[in-house]
Design a protein around this motif. Structure first.
Motif, short mmCIF file in Angstrom:
data_model
loop_
_atom_site.label_atom_id
_atom_site.label_comp_id
_atom_site.label_asym_id
_atom_site.label_seq_id
_atom_site.Cartn_x
_atom_site.Cartn_y
_atom_site.Cartn_z
N ALA A 67 0.83 -1.20 0.00
CA ALA A 67 0.00 0.00 0.00
C ALA A 67 0.87 1.26 0.00
N PHE A 72 1.18 -0.19 -6.38
CA PHE A 72 -0.05 -0.58 -5.68
C PHE A 72 -1.26 0.06 -6.34
N LEU A 89 -2.29 -8.64 0.11
CA LEU A 89 -1.63 -7.34 0.22
C LEU A 89 -0.24 -7.54 0.78
N THR A 92 1.59 -6.01 4.52
CA THR A 92 0.52 -5.36 5.28
C THR A 92 1.05 -5.00 6.67
N ASP A 97 -3.55 0.56 5.76
CA ASP A 97 -3.27 -0.25 4.57
C ASP A 97 -4.53 -1.00 4.12
N ALA A 100 -7.41 0.99 2.45
CA ALA A 100 -7.22 1.33 1.04
C ALA A 100 -7.76 0.24 0.11
#
Length: 272
Positions: A67, A72, A89, A92, A97, A100
């Motif tokens: 993120a 990203f 993700l 993380t 994060d 989003a």
């Protein structure tokens, strides 16, 4: 939408669409990887390949870059044009994060010191469906050089992170995914580590090579002896009041739960 996520999960580089279908044939679920498996200069080509080569969204996870990075944002733009709604993700670390990617089901990959420390908060997030930990990125984030001893066993800090992520996932009813085993030819070591993962409570193990799929499945599949014993223990419990002895072993509710879990795993691997 239901999602099948294990026990054998296979990473596939997003810039290798020729491998997509083969990966999904071999694995229970596949992770199309837009992050570490793709060189910086090939990221856009990988995103275009992702768009042009759709897979079953019920068995496909897309790993996106961390993120806040430029990649990203571009990754999310691409994924939103597909039917995929489960992402992994990378790195993380915080609830911001996860905010989003609030419109996705998220496998939170805890592979930095901050991510591991915050694992309980991440596991509690409503859009998180699973947690996975990453050994090498974690040790690198600490300034270390290797997650394992020469023997192949994890160093203490890696074992701590593994346990932290497993406990966090379990506390909030989320799936825990064990990290990859990077010594590809060592099927004996992979089997031992996978057996330990299952016995400890991990619901799946990620991998980096299709040849590792049968080994992981073997580890997560109860043996005939385990199924038979679990069946007999539960049968004996019907005639018992409270704690009882079965073949010299004290059986209480935790052991009955183990037996039920064994039969549930057996059923999940034998039911079409």
């Amino acid at each position: 939408m239901s999602f099948s996520m294990g026990p054998a999960i296979l990473f596939c580089p997003a810039d290798r669409p020729d491998r997509y279908a083969k990966a999904l044939q071999r694995a229970d679920a596949v992770i199309i990887d837009l992050e570490d498996a793709v060189a910086a200069g090939d990221k856009e080509t990988a995103r275009q390949a992702l768009l042009a080569n759709p897979l079953d969204p019920q068995r496909t996870i897309v790993r996106v870059n961390p993120a806040g990075t430029e990649d990203f944002a571009a990754d999310l733009t691409a994924v939103r044009q597909t039917a995929y709604r489960t992402i992994m993700l990378a790195k993380t670390e915080t609830l911001d994060d996860l905010a989003a990617v609030s419109d996705f089901n998220v496998v939170a990959l805890c592979e930095t010191a901050l991510g591991v420390i915050n694992a309980p908060q991440l596991a509690a997030a409503p859009n998180v469906v699973a947690l996975m930990w990453g050994a090498e990125d974690l040790v690198a984030s600490l300034g270390g050089s290797s997650s394992r001893h020469d023997s192949g066993d994890y160093r203490d800090v890696a074992l701590h992170a593994r346990s932290q992520v497993l406990l966090a996932a379990g506390a909030f009813g989320k799936l825990a995914i064990d990290s990859v085993y990077i010594n590809i030819p060592d099927h004996e070591g992979l089997l031992a580590e996978s057996i330990d993962a299952q016995a400890s409570g991990f619901g799946a193990k990620a991998s980096i090579h299709p040849g590792q799929m049968p080994v992981i499945r073997q580890a997560f599949l109860p043996s005939a002896e385990q199924v038979e014993r679990a069946t007999r223990i539960l049968a004996a419990a019907k005639d018992a009041a409270g704690v009882f002895t079965f073949e010299g072993q004290m059986v209480d509710e935790p052991l009955l739960r183990h037996a039920r879990a064994t039969l549930a795993r057996h059923a999940s691997t034998t039911t079409p």
